[in-house]
Scaffold this motif. Sequence first.
Motif, PDB file in Angstrom:
ATOM      1  N   MET A  36     -12.069   8.264   6.695  1.00  0.00           N
ATOM      2  CA  MET A  36     -11.161   8.926   5.755  1.00  0.00           C
ATOM      3  C   MET A  36     -11.560  10.395   5.596  1.00  0.00           C
ATOM      4  N   ALA A  49      -3.864   2.908   6.873  1.00  0.00           N
ATOM      5  CA  ALA A  49      -4.320   2.207   5.672  1.00  0.00           C
ATOM      6  C   ALA A  49      -5.820   1.945   5.764  1.00  0.00           C
ATOM      7  N   TYR A  56       0.595  -1.755   5.156  1.00  0.00           N
ATOM      8  CA  TYR A  56      -0.075  -2.886   5.796  1.00  0.00           C
ATOM      9  C   TYR A  56       0.641  -4.163   5.382  1.00  0.00           C
ATOM     10  N   GLY A  68       0.786  -1.222   0.000  1.00  0.00           N
ATOM     11  CA  GLY A  68       0.000   0.000   0.000  1.00  0.00           C
ATOM     12  C   GLY A  68       0.820   1.275   0.000  1.00  0.00           C
ATOM     13  N   VAL A  69       2.162   1.165  -0.016  1.00  0.00           N
ATOM     14  CA  VAL A  69       3.042   2.333  -0.004  1.00  0.00           C
ATOM     15  C   VAL A  69       3.582   2.556  -1.411  1.00  0.00           C
ATOM     16  N   SER A 111       1.095   7.529  -1.849  1.00  0.00           N
ATOM     17  CA  SER A 111       0.818   6.901  -0.551  1.00  0.00           C
ATOM     18  C   SER A 111       2.069   6.904   0.325  1.00  0.00           C
ATOM     19  N   ALA A 146      -3.164  -3.653   9.087  1.00  0.00           N
ATOM     20  CA  ALA A 146      -2.691  -2.281   8.917  1.00  0.00           C
ATOM     21  C   ALA A 146      -1.680  -1.917   9.997  1.00  0.00           C
ATOM     22  N   ASP A 204      -6.635  11.880   2.633  1.00  0.00           N
ATOM     23  CA  ASP A 204      -6.400  11.941   1.195  1.00  0.00           C
ATOM     24  C   ASP A 204      -6.427  13.395   0.746  1.00  0.00           C
ATOM     25  N   PHE A 211      -1.320  10.807   0.189  1.00  0.00           N
ATOM     26  CA  PHE A 211      -2.319   9.962   0.833  1.00  0.00           C
ATOM     27  C   PHE A 211      -1.674   9.449   2.107  1.00  0.00           C
ATOM     28  N   SER A 245       2.954   5.698   6.261  1.00  0.00           N
ATOM     29  CA  SER A 245       1.932   5.383   7.261  1.00  0.00           C
ATOM     30  C   SER A 245       0.802   4.538   6.681  1.00  0.00           C
ATOM     31  N   GLN A 246       0.729   4.443   5.349  1.00  0.00           N
ATOM     32  CA  GLN A 246      -0.300   3.657   4.676  1.00  0.00           C
ATOM     33  C   GLN A 246       0.041   2.168   4.622  1.00  0.00           C
ATOM     34  N   ALA A 285      -7.626   7.629   7.550  1.00  0.00           N
ATOM     35  CA  ALA A 285      -6.840   7.958   6.364  1.00  0.00           C
ATOM     36  C   ALA A 285      -7.041   9.431   6.012  1.00  0.00           C
TER      37      ALA A 285
END
Length: 332
Positions: A275, A226, A170, A159-160, A164, A208, A216, A222, A167-168, A214
């Motif tokens: 989010m 996650a 997982y 997810g990075v 992103s 996560a 955005d 982002f 911190s996103q 989250a």
Amino acid sequence: DGFTGGNLPPKSAIREVRINSNPYAPEYDRPGFARVDILTKAGSESLHGEAMTSQNGDALDTRNPLAGQKPPYRSQLYGIDIAGPLRKNKASFTFDLQERKIADNAVILATEPSGPIDQTFPAPQSRTAVSPRVDYAIDDRNNLTVRYQQSWNGFDNQGVGSFSLASQAYQETQREQTAQITETATLNPRLVTETRFQYLRSALWDTAASDAPAVDVVGAFFGGGAPIGDSGSVTGNWEASSITIYSAGKHTLKWGGRVRDARLTDTSRNNFAGMYTFYTLAQYEAGGPAQFSRNAGDPVTQVSQSDFGVFVGDDWRARSNLTFSFGLRYET
């Protein structure tokens, strides 16, 4: 080995790959689709084996043109295959083990209030697969095969990358276990019956790194936790089948059936932490989000399905270059 689903076995365990030339063969469901049959190796009367490794590093790679620097990279693959007798002319075994490790990186290219971000973030991957098999001759006409396969897959810091932030991240873990039993009865030189049973269990979990909401900022970054949260699925299914093949001159008759049962438990906590959405970086700096969304409720769903099918077919080799195939299949 005649079973549906499951992972591809290690290359060293494969004896033969067959492409089904008749997409309407009645012994298969879903007519009209191409199929690949993979058969694994049996043991042997002499002990033998092989080992292999494959290595790759960043010295052989080019730099990602969007990254300011070339991140470290390494790929390692190890494999071992052993086969031999357990009891002369009675039982034999095979054992296959394969491990893969990839030290990969994600490239973050985003913009925060403090300025642009151009950095790499480690995203390692790993896979381990083990597959033992035992073949046992019950008597002159009956043979038993028992095979087990287990595989683990790990993906860190998913997810990075791109907009992103770290911190996103997982973690995703996958595990699959398969147990197979096959009994082959050669009733006479022209009549063979194969009875099979398989149990397969697979699990996939995403965890996560942060449970924060989250954030955005469209076109900038982002961040936050996650959205996937702690989610996953567990599937358990079994199938039993039997097929009989009878050769009579120019005709090859086949008949049999199969029953399957599958049960899925799915857990989805996507966006359970919420989010915040900002349409511009200036809006984020001002502290006023354009939107806040959040999912809630029972995250667990359970589904089950069973199916049953029987068939009969005849391949008539009318001439050396002409074969007619007839069949009938019933499913419910």
